[in-house]
Scaffold this motif. Structure first.
Motif, PDB file in Angstrom:
ATOM      1  N   ASP A 177       0.799  -1.222   0.000  1.00 32.12           N
ATOM      2  CA  ASP A 177       0.000   0.000   0.000  1.00 32.12           C
ATOM      3  C   ASP A 177       0.831   1.271   0.000  1.00 32.12           C
ATOM      4  OD1 ASP A 177      -2.593  -1.169  -0.049  1.00 32.12           O
ATOM      5  OD2 ASP A 177      -2.342  -1.725   2.045  1.00 32.12           O
ATOM      6  N   VAL A 178       2.069   1.189  -0.402  1.00 34.22           N
ATOM      7  CA  VAL A 178       2.901   2.392  -0.492  1.00 34.22           C
ATOM      8  C   VAL A 178       4.011   2.151  -1.511  1.00 34.22           C
ATOM      9  CG1 VAL A 178       4.522   1.727   1.338  1.00 34.22           C
ATOM     10  CG2 VAL A 178       4.132   4.155   0.846  1.00 34.22           C
ATOM     11  N   THR A 179       4.385   3.195  -2.225  1.00 42.15           N
ATOM     12  CA  THR A 179       5.483   3.122  -3.190  1.00 42.15           C
ATOM     13  C   THR A 179       6.575   4.083  -2.753  1.00 42.15           C
ATOM     14  OG1 THR A 179       3.976   2.584  -5.002  1.00 42.15           O
ATOM     15  CG2 THR A 179       6.143   3.425  -5.612  1.00 42.15           C
ATOM     16  N   LEU A 180       7.813   3.602  -2.784  1.00 40.86           N
ATOM     17  CA  LEU A 180       8.956   4.394  -2.362  1.00 40.86           C
ATOM     18  C   LEU A 180       9.934   4.575  -3.512  1.00 40.86           C
ATOM     19  CD1 LEU A 180       9.809   2.460   0.953  1.00 40.86           C
ATOM     20  CD2 LEU A 180       8.194   4.344   0.689  1.00 40.86           C
ATOM     21  N   ILE A 181      10.753   5.610  -3.405  1.00 37.68           N
ATOM     22  CA  ILE A 181      11.924   5.751  -4.266  1.00 37.68           C
ATOM     23  C   ILE A 181      13.149   5.516  -3.394  1.00 37.68           C
ATOM     24  CG2 ILE A 181      13.269   7.265  -5.765  1.00 37.68           C
ATOM     25  CD1 ILE A 181      10.739   8.907  -6.232  1.00 37.68           C
ATOM     26  N   ALA A 182      13.949   4.530  -3.760  1.00 38.16           N
ATOM     27  CA  ALA A 182      15.222   4.314  -3.088  1.00 38.16           C
ATOM     28  C   ALA A 182      16.259   5.162  -3.810  1.00 38.16           C
ATOM     29  CB  ALA A 182      15.617   2.840  -3.128  1.00 38.16           C
ATOM     30  N   ALA A 183      17.000   5.969  -3.067  1.00 40.76           N
ATOM     31  CA  ALA A 183      17.911   6.918  -3.713  1.00 40.76           C
ATOM     32  C   ALA A 183      19.051   7.311  -2.780  1.00 40.76           C
ATOM     33  CB  ALA A 183      17.145   8.174  -4.130  1.00 40.76           C
ATOM     34  N   TRP A 184      20.129   7.754  -3.394  1.00 36.69           N
ATOM     35  CA  TRP A 184      21.208   8.410  -2.661  1.00 36.69           C
ATOM     36  C   TRP A 184      20.812   9.872  -2.492  1.00 36.69           C
ATOM     37  CZ3 TRP A 184      25.519   7.342   0.035  1.00 36.69           C
ATOM     38  CH2 TRP A 184      26.409   8.388   0.282  1.00 36.69           C
ATOM     39  N   ARG A 188      21.700  14.190   2.907  1.00 39.65           N
ATOM     40  CA  ARG A 188      22.065  13.305   4.021  1.00 39.65           C
ATOM     41  C   ARG A 188      23.332  12.505   3.758  1.00 39.65           C
ATOM     42  NH1 ARG A 188      19.362  16.236   7.381  1.00 39.65           N
ATOM     43  NH2 ARG A 188      17.087  16.086   7.200  1.00 39.65           N
ATOM     44  N   ARG A 189      23.793  12.526   2.498  1.00 39.02           N
ATOM     45  CA  ARG A 189      24.987  11.772   2.126  1.00 39.02           C
ATOM     46  C   ARG A 189      24.838  10.290   2.470  1.00 39.02           C
ATOM     47  NH1 ARG A 189      27.454  13.904  -1.603  1.00 39.02           N
ATOM     48  NH2 ARG A 189      29.342  12.703  -1.061  1.00 39.02           N
ATOM     49  N   ALA A 190      23.679   9.763   2.160  1.00 38.60           N
ATOM     50  CA  ALA A 190      23.396   8.364   2.461  1.00 38.60           C
ATOM     51  C   ALA A 190      22.193   7.919   1.645  1.00 38.60           C
ATOM     52  CB  ALA A 190      23.116   8.183   3.958  1.00 38.60           C
ATOM     53  N   TYR A 191      21.960   6.616   1.632  1.00 38.04           N
ATOM     54  CA  TYR A 191      20.778   6.099   0.952  1.00 38.04           C
ATOM     55  C   TYR A 191      19.549   6.346   1.816  1.00 38.04           C
ATOM     56  CZ  TYR A 191      23.764   3.759  -2.435  1.00 38.04           C
ATOM     57  OH  TYR A 191      24.673   3.509  -3.413  1.00 38.04           O
ATOM     58  N   ARG A 192      18.482   6.771   1.180  1.00 38.25           N
ATOM     59  CA  ARG A 192      17.243   7.047   1.865  1.00 38.25           C
ATOM     60  C   ARG A 192      16.062   6.546   1.031  1.00 38.25           C
ATOM     61  NH1 ARG A 192      20.087   7.735   5.602  1.00 38.25           N
ATOM     62  NH2 ARG A 192      20.217   9.532   7.035  1.00 38.25           N
ATOM     63  N   HIS A 193      14.913   6.410   1.704  1.00 40.20           N
ATOM     64  CA  HIS A 193      13.684   6.032   1.022  1.00 40.20           C
ATOM     65  C   HIS A 193      12.708   7.200   1.099  1.00 40.20           C
ATOM     66  CE1 HIS A 193      15.086   1.843   2.250  1.00 40.20           C
ATOM     67  NE2 HIS A 193      15.111   1.850   0.932  1.00 40.20           N
ATOM     68  N   PHE A 194      12.059   7.481  -0.026  1.00 35.92           N
ATOM     69  CA  PHE A 194      11.118   8.600  -0.093  1.00 35.92           C
ATOM     70  C   PHE A 194       9.762   8.098  -0.574  1.00 35.92           C
ATOM     71  CE2 PHE A 194      15.400  10.173  -0.805  1.00 35.92           C
ATOM     72  CZ  PHE A 194      15.490  11.218   0.104  1.00 35.92           C
ATOM     73  N   ARG A 195       8.753   8.281   0.267  1.00 41.32           N
ATOM     74  CA  ARG A 195       7.403   7.910  -0.136  1.00 41.32           C
ATOM     75  C   ARG A 195       6.927   8.858  -1.228  1.00 41.32           C
ATOM     76  NH1 ARG A 195       3.454   6.106   4.674  1.00 41.32           N
ATOM     77  NH2 ARG A 195       2.013   6.892   3.067  1.00 41.32           N
ATOM     78  N   VAL A 196       6.448   8.281  -2.328  1.00 45.34           N
ATOM     79  CA  VAL A 196       6.075   9.139  -3.460  1.00 45.34           C
ATOM     80  C   VAL A 196       4.862  10.015  -3.129  1.00 45.34           C
ATOM     81  CG1 VAL A 196       7.072   7.609  -5.201  1.00 45.34           C
ATOM     82  CG2 VAL A 196       4.673   7.308  -4.526  1.00 45.34           C
TER      83      VAL A 196
END
Length: 226
Positions: A177-184, A188-196
């Motif tokens: 029930d949610v879509t994320l973008i995995a990105a650098w 933050r200088r790190a990998y993060r997840h962003f809910r679209v």
């Protein structure tokens, strides 16, 4: 569109047409040039597909021709159908169109005894509660991932704090029930997840990231394992 898909679509477009279809009409439908259609038709004719006609006049598919049936088991057809129906839950219009196109192509090519599994499947897939994103197009995200282009986003986090970030998209992550973008994340200088659904605004930049995208995928997967 892959050339193999385009060749299939040309056959589908000509199937059942009693009058010649011009290259211009095919080109408009498939969003390519007429020269591309000429080359593709020549390729199909070379492969013994019975297409008759010529440039400037139009093309017809000789009656009686049919594509050989695809050999799928009942379980395989059901798996494809379930997968296509599940795509509707992620609220991505272009992927939904692609899923429906897959089912349409299967309906034309699988043996007759399996077609009922596509038209009247014995299962139900709920619509889910995924919120359709308004600040970003998922098609743009997938294109940015393929072309290694950065994305500038305005993001609202769980605490309702708004930030502007430039991210290097690595993958789209689909949960029920949610879509994320995995990105650098450059901030933050790190990998993060962003809910679209929390992205309020997005801009696909011309600037690209030169890092090895497959290597970044491995790095990101490693962070998920930790």
């Amino acid at each position: 569109m892959r050339r193999a898909d385009r060749l299939f679509d040309i056959i589908q477009a000509l199937r059942g047409q009693s009058q010649p279809t011009t290259a211009a009409v095919l080109a408009k439908r498939l969003e390519v040039t007429t020269r591309t259609i000429y080359r593709d038709v020549a390729t199909l004719q070379a492969r013994r597909i019975p297409i008759e006609g010529e440039p400037g006049v139009g093309y017809v598919l000789r009656k009686g021709f049919d594509l050989p049936p695809l050999m799928f088991t009942t379980e395989e057809v059901e798996a494809i159908t379930v997968g296509a129906r599940l795509v509707s839950r992620i609220r991505d219009p272009k992927l939904q169109e692609a899923a429906e196109s897959v089912l349409s192509k299967l309906l034309q090519t699988v043996p007759k005894e399996l077609r009922s599994q596509l038209t009247s499947p014995r299962f139900y897939v709920s619509e889910g509660d995924t919120v359709r994103p308004e600040g970003i197009e998922l098609l743009d995200v997938r294109n940015a991932i393929r072309s290694c282009r950065k994305i500038r986003i305005t993001y609202l986090d769980e605490q309702k704090k708004r930030t502007r970030r430039t991210i290097w998209p690595v993958a789209t992550v689909y949960y029920v029930d949610v879509t994320l973008i995995a990105a650098w994340c450059e901030l933050r200088r790190a990998y993060r997840h962003f809910r679209v659904d929390r992205i309020q605004k997005a801009e696909i930049l011309d600037e690209t990231f030169t890092a090895d995208s497959s290597g970044m995928m491995v790095e990101w997967m490693a962070t998920r394992a930790n």
